[in-house]
Design an enzyme around this catalytic site. Sequence first.
Site, PDB file in Angstrom:
ATOM      1  N   LYS A  55       0.857  -1.459   0.197  1.00 41.04           N
ATOM      2  CA  LYS A  55       0.086   0.043  -0.304  1.00 41.04           C
ATOM      3  C   LYS A  55       1.031   1.408  -0.039  1.00 41.04           C
ATOM      4  O   LYS A  55       0.892   2.210  -0.448  1.00 41.04           O
ATOM      5  CB  LYS A  55      -0.639  -0.299   1.671  1.00 41.04           C
ATOM      6  CG  LYS A  55      -2.130  -0.814   1.265  1.00 41.04           C
ATOM      7  CD  LYS A  55      -3.254  -1.200   2.364  1.00 41.04           C
ATOM      8  CE  LYS A  55      -3.814  -2.485   1.823  1.00 41.04           C
ATOM      9  NZ  LYS A  55      -4.346  -2.597   3.241  1.00 41.04           N
ATOM     10  N   GLN A  99      -5.318  -1.557   9.628  1.00 33.22           N
ATOM     11  CA  GLN A  99      -4.789  -3.095   8.711  1.00 33.22           C
ATOM     12  C   GLN A  99      -5.214  -3.900  10.189  1.00 33.22           C
ATOM     13  O   GLN A  99      -4.734  -4.026  11.343  1.00 33.22           O
ATOM     14  CB  GLN A  99      -3.528  -3.596   8.729  1.00 33.22           C
ATOM     15  CG  GLN A  99      -2.650  -4.184   7.724  1.00 33.22           C
ATOM     16  CD  GLN A  99      -3.877  -4.421   6.539  1.00 33.22           C
ATOM     17  OE1 GLN A  99      -3.592  -3.106   5.630  1.00 33.22           O
ATOM     18  NE2 GLN A  99      -4.320  -6.147   5.770  1.00 33.22           N
ATOM     19  N   ASP A 122     -11.078   3.011   4.111  1.00 37.63           N
ATOM     20  CA  ASP A 122     -11.835   1.822   4.117  1.00 37.63           C
ATOM     21  C   ASP A 122     -12.765   0.979   4.374  1.00 37.63           C
ATOM     22  O   ASP A 122     -13.765   0.045   4.241  1.00 37.63           O
ATOM     23  CB  ASP A 122     -11.153   0.821   5.308  1.00 37.63           C
ATOM     24  CG  ASP A 122     -10.416  -0.356   5.012  1.00 37.63           C
ATOM     25  OD1 ASP A 122      -9.889  -0.602   4.036  1.00 37.63           O
ATOM     26  OD2 ASP A 122     -10.160  -0.664   6.710  1.00 37.63           O
TER      27      ASP A 122
HETATM   28  N1  LIG Z   1      -7.890  -2.712   6.700  1.00 39.94           N
HETATM   29  C1  LIG Z   1      -7.793  -3.672   6.302  1.00 39.94           C
HETATM   30  N2  LIG Z   1      -7.318  -4.536   6.448  1.00 39.94           N
HETATM   31  C2  LIG Z   1      -7.909  -5.608   5.419  1.00 39.94           C
HETATM   32  C3  LIG Z   1      -8.258  -5.871   3.953  1.00 39.94           C
HETATM   33  C4  LIG Z   1      -8.685  -4.208   3.984  1.00 39.94           C
HETATM   34  O1  LIG Z   1      -9.135  -4.117   2.545  1.00 39.94           O
HETATM   35  N3  LIG Z   1      -8.639  -3.300   4.446  1.00 39.94           N
HETATM   36  N4  LIG Z   1      -8.167  -6.399   2.925  1.00 39.94           N
HETATM   37  C5  LIG Z   1      -7.095  -7.655   3.482  1.00 39.94           C
HETATM   38  C6  LIG Z   1      -5.919  -7.965   2.907  1.00 39.94           C
HETATM   39  N5  LIG Z   1      -5.681  -6.494   1.670  1.00 39.94           N
HETATM   40  C7  LIG Z   1      -5.177  -5.405   2.051  1.00 39.94           C
HETATM   41  O2  LIG Z   1      -5.240  -4.914   3.432  1.00 39.94           O
HETATM   42  C8  LIG Z   1      -4.759  -7.374   0.699  1.00 39.94           C
HETATM   43  C9  LIG Z   1      -4.951  -8.603   0.072  1.00 39.94           C
HETATM   44  C10 LIG Z   1      -4.617  -9.146  -1.333  1.00 39.94           C
HETATM   45  C11 LIG Z   1      -3.849  -8.720  -2.286  1.00 39.94           C
HETATM   46  C12 LIG Z   1      -3.468  -9.361  -2.917  1.00 39.94           C
HETATM   47  O3  LIG Z   1      -2.850  -7.844  -3.655  1.00 39.94           O
HETATM   48  N6  LIG Z   1      -3.465 -10.086  -3.264  1.00 39.94           N
HETATM   49  C13 LIG Z   1      -2.449 -10.711  -4.454  1.00 39.94           C
HETATM   50  C14 LIG Z   1      -1.577 -11.775  -4.218  1.00 39.94           C
HETATM   51  C15 LIG Z   1      -0.693 -11.148  -3.067  1.00 39.94           C
HETATM   52  C16 LIG Z   1       0.202 -12.628  -2.308  1.00 39.94           C
HETATM   53  O4  LIG Z   1       0.619 -13.416  -3.646  1.00 39.94           O
HETATM   54  O5  LIG Z   1       0.139 -12.576  -1.387  1.00 39.94           O
HETATM   55  C17 LIG Z   1      -3.507 -10.969  -5.803  1.00 39.94           C
HETATM   56  O6  LIG Z   1      -4.835 -11.373  -5.250  1.00 39.94           O
HETATM   57  O7  LIG Z   1      -2.974 -11.462  -6.363  1.00 39.94           O
HETATM   58  C18 LIG Z   1      -3.896  -7.370  -1.906  1.00 39.94           C
HETATM   59  C19 LIG Z   1      -4.815  -6.306  -0.519  1.00 39.94           C
HETATM   60  C20 LIG Z   1      -7.295  -7.947   4.826  1.00 39.94           C
HETATM   61  N7  LIG Z   1      -7.620  -6.700   5.504  1.00 39.94           N
END
Ligand SMILES: Nc1nc2c(c(=O)[nH]1)N[C@@H](CN(C=O)c1ccc(C(=O)N[C@@H](CCC(=O)O)C(=O)O)cc1)CN2
Length: 298
Positions: A55, A99, A122
Site C-alpha cells: 500500500k 490494517q 476503508d
Molecule cells: N483494513 C483492511 N484490512 C484488510 C483489507 C482491507 O481492505 N482493509 N483487506 C485484506 C488484505 N489486503 C489489503 O489489506 C489485500 C489482500 C490481497 C491483496 C493482493 O493484491 N493479493 C494478490 C496476491 C498477493 C500474494 O501473493 O500474497 C492477488 O490476489 O493477486 C491486496 C491487499 C485483509 N485486511
Amino acid sequence: MSGATIIDGKAFAAGLRARIAEAVPAFSSATGRVPGLAVVLVGDDAASAVYVASKGKATVAAGMASFEHRLPADTKQEELIALVRQLNADESVDGILVQLPLPKHLDEQAVVDAISPEKDVDGLTPISTGRLALGLPGLVPCTPLGSLMLLKDHIGDLSGKDAIVIGRSILVGKPMAQLLLAENCTVTIAHSRTRDLKARVQQADIVVAAVGRAEMVKGDWLKPGAVVIDVGINRLDPAEGETKGRLVGDVDYASALELASAITPVPGGVGPMTIACLLRNTLVAAHRRAGLADPEGL
Ligand SMILES: Nc1nc2c(c(=O)[nH]1)N[C@@H](CN(C=O)c1ccc(C(=O)N[C@@H](CCC(=O)O)C(=O)O)cc1)CN2
C-alpha cells in the site's frame, strides 16, 4: 476445453492506478499539497506486513504521501485510539486505514469507530456503512468496490441479475451485497448456516465467493454462464505437499472454468483491485475534504 473469460484484475487495477496518478497533479494545483494516506499496522502478522508495504509503495507511485505507523503487538487499545485521533487531526492526512486483523486483545470495531468518517478510506465506520445501506454517497470498502468495478466492466448493466454473495463479513460480504442491491440485482447473502448452498449458487448469474475457505465452491455448483468473482486468498499448507504454499481462492478454479462464462483468478483477480481502490478512495476523500468535486472517471 473451457470458454470462460479470465477477468484480469491485475490489468484493470494497473489502469485505475494510472488514472489516479494522472488526476493527482490537478488536486495539487488546486490545493498546494498532495493527498496523504496513513496506514497503521499493529503486530507482526507476515501477510499484513506485506499488504501494508504494498500500500505504501502504491501510494507513493501514485504521487501521494504515505505515512506508515507500525506498532508493537502488545499495543494497548487506548494507545491505538490515541494514534487514530492524532491522524484525524492531521491536516496532511486524507485517508486512514488500520490494517486488519488486529491482535486479539484489541477491539477492532472500537478502533475503526474512532476514525473520522471523512478520512475512512476503508469504508468501515458506522457512518460509511450506514450511508452505503441508505444509498447515499460515501466511502465504500475497497475489495467490494473493486469487485463491482470488475463486474460492471465485464457485464455492463447488472440490473435484474440474480447474485449470491457467500460470506457476510463487514469488510466484504455485507458491503458487496449492498452494492449489488444498488445495481438492482436480486441478492442472496449466504453464510455458514445457509442450507443447501449448492442449490442457491445454481440459481445465480453472479457468484461472489468471500468465505475464506480454500476451493469450497465447486464448479458443478454453478449455473452455466455464471460470472464468478473469487475474493478468497488462501495459502495452502506447504506441509501438505503444496509447493511453497500455493495461493488459491474460495472457488475450485479448474472445475469452475467448465461452467462459468467468466471468472477472476487468484492471484491476479480481486486482490490487486483492493489496493487500487484504496488509492481511489484516498483521492476522493482528499477532494471532498478540500471542498472539490469528486475526480472524474474513477
Ligand atoms: N483494513 C483492511 N484490512 C484488510 C483489507 C482491507 O481492505 N482493509 N483487506 C485484506 C488484505 N489486503 C489489503 O489489506 C489485500 C489482500 C490481497 C491483496 C493482493 O493484491 N493479493 C494478490 C496476491 C498477493 C500474494 O501473493 O500474497 C492477488 O490476489 O493477486 C491486496 C491487499 C485483509 N485486511
